[in-house]
Design a protein around this motif. Sequence first.
Motif, PDB file in Angstrom:
ATOM      1  N   GLN A 208      -2.169  -3.576 -15.810  1.00  0.00           N
ATOM      2  CA  GLN A 208      -0.875  -3.790 -15.155  1.00  0.00           C
ATOM      3  C   GLN A 208      -0.994  -4.592 -13.863  1.00  0.00           C
ATOM      4  O   GLN A 208       0.021  -4.873 -13.227  1.00  0.00           O
ATOM      5  CB  GLN A 208      -0.218  -2.439 -14.876  1.00  0.00           C
ATOM      6  N   GLY A 209      -2.224  -4.927 -13.452  1.00  0.00           N
ATOM      7  CA  GLY A 209      -2.408  -5.796 -12.286  1.00  0.00           C
ATOM      8  C   GLY A 209      -3.059  -5.138 -11.093  1.00  0.00           C
ATOM      9  O   GLY A 209      -3.242  -5.797 -10.053  1.00  0.00           O
ATOM     10  N   LEU A 210      -3.428  -3.840 -11.158  1.00  0.00           N
ATOM     11  CA  LEU A 210      -4.084  -3.183 -10.034  1.00  0.00           C
ATOM     12  C   LEU A 210      -5.553  -3.600  -9.987  1.00  0.00           C
ATOM     13  O   LEU A 210      -6.244  -3.514 -11.001  1.00  0.00           O
ATOM     14  CB  LEU A 210      -3.979  -1.662 -10.184  1.00  0.00           C
ATOM     15  N   ILE A 217      -8.076   1.700  -6.475  1.00  0.00           N
ATOM     16  CA  ILE A 217      -7.898   2.842  -7.382  1.00  0.00           C
ATOM     17  C   ILE A 217      -7.440   4.073  -6.596  1.00  0.00           C
ATOM     18  O   ILE A 217      -6.554   4.821  -7.041  1.00  0.00           O
ATOM     19  CB  ILE A 217      -9.206   3.137  -8.132  1.00  0.00           C
ATOM     20  N   GLN A 218      -8.026   4.293  -5.398  1.00  0.00           N
ATOM     21  CA  GLN A 218      -7.590   5.414  -4.570  1.00  0.00           C
ATOM     22  C   GLN A 218      -6.131   5.258  -4.168  1.00  0.00           C
ATOM     23  O   GLN A 218      -5.360   6.227  -4.154  1.00  0.00           O
ATOM     24  CB  GLN A 218      -8.481   5.520  -3.336  1.00  0.00           C
ATOM     25  N   ASN A 219      -5.734   4.030  -3.831  1.00  0.00           N
ATOM     26  CA  ASN A 219      -4.327   3.789  -3.491  1.00  0.00           C
ATOM     27  C   ASN A 219      -3.415   4.102  -4.669  1.00  0.00           C
ATOM     28  O   ASN A 219      -2.326   4.658  -4.513  1.00  0.00           O
ATOM     29  CB  ASN A 219      -4.141   2.346  -3.039  1.00  0.00           C
ATOM     30  N   GLY A 220      -3.867   3.714  -5.898  1.00  0.00           N
ATOM     31  CA  GLY A 220      -3.073   4.015  -7.091  1.00  0.00           C
ATOM     32  C   GLY A 220      -2.934   5.512  -7.296  1.00  0.00           C
ATOM     33  O   GLY A 220      -1.872   6.007  -7.690  1.00  0.00           O
ATOM     34  N   TRP A 242       1.772  -4.719  -9.208  1.00  0.00           N
ATOM     35  CA  TRP A 242       1.371  -3.569 -10.041  1.00  0.00           C
ATOM     36  C   TRP A 242       2.535  -2.599 -10.255  1.00  0.00           C
ATOM     37  O   TRP A 242       2.766  -2.131 -11.358  1.00  0.00           O
ATOM     38  CB  TRP A 242       0.193  -2.855  -9.367  1.00  0.00           C
ATOM     39  N   VAL A 243       3.298  -2.313  -9.199  1.00  0.00           N
ATOM     40  CA  VAL A 243       4.426  -1.386  -9.313  1.00  0.00           C
ATOM     41  C   VAL A 243       5.474  -1.942 -10.269  1.00  0.00           C
ATOM     42  O   VAL A 243       6.026  -1.219 -11.114  1.00  0.00           O
ATOM     43  CB  VAL A 243       5.034  -1.096  -7.930  1.00  0.00           C
ATOM     44  N   ILE A 244       5.753  -3.246 -10.174  1.00  0.00           N
ATOM     45  CA  ILE A 244       6.760  -3.859 -11.055  1.00  0.00           C
ATOM     46  C   ILE A 244       6.321  -3.750 -12.514  1.00  0.00           C
ATOM     47  O   ILE A 244       7.115  -3.384 -13.394  1.00  0.00           O
ATOM     48  CB  ILE A 244       7.001  -5.326 -10.644  1.00  0.00           C
TER      49      ILE A 244
END
Length: 254
Positions: A208-210, A217-220, A242-244
């Motif tokens: 998805q773009g992360l 990954i920690q932020n996700g 990534w959110v979009i």
Amino acid sequence: TINDETVELVQPYFEMEDYTLENGKKVCGNVAGLLSWTKAMVVFYGVNREVLPLKANLAKQEGRLKVANAEKDKAQAELDEKQAELDKVQAKFDAAMKEKMDLEDDAESCKRKMQAASALIDGLSGEKVRWTQQSKEFKSQIKRLVGDILLCTGFLSYCGPFNQDFRNLLLKDLWETELREHKIPFSDDLNLISMLVDQPTISEWNLQGLPGDHLSIQNGIIVTKASRYPLLVDPQTQGKAWVINKEQDNELQV
């Protein structure tokens, strides 16, 4: 009663020029008939002399044929009897062979099952050591679970605004020291990422773009696990993209 001598005696008459049917008719019809009869009887005698031995031989051969046919019929009856016995024995043989094949198939199937069971038993006996070790590890992990959960909840609650270095400072230097002072058990090699998210989810985030680095990954994890809504400081717009993509199926309005 005609014999060779009789035939020989009449031969000179047959050689005479006027001893013909035409000349006989000129004299008298009865004479012509008698002349024709004498010639016919001589011819019949010659033919009959060759035919009689053939007739006698025919009768003899017919007798032999009759005997041969009787022997043939007897032999055929014996053959039919033996064939019937052979058919019965063949039927028994076929039944025995079928039973043998069924037994061989059953034996082969049983052999395969035994081999599979032996392999399973061998595999399970090898797994016994690993299971025993895992059981001990699970017991130890249960004891450490309180401290691990404290570190994970502290990470989710307080580490979001900081970079990787300061996050490590909080986790390793401050919080783990605090846990040791209060004698709260925890895992020395605790991996927050594997504790809070599984690998398939990380792979889906990457699609998805992360980015795949630990900080991203920690932020996700913080974005998806925290109870409050996240605030992203995102100068490179990676988080936005990534959110979009992540919420596209949920009809996110931008």
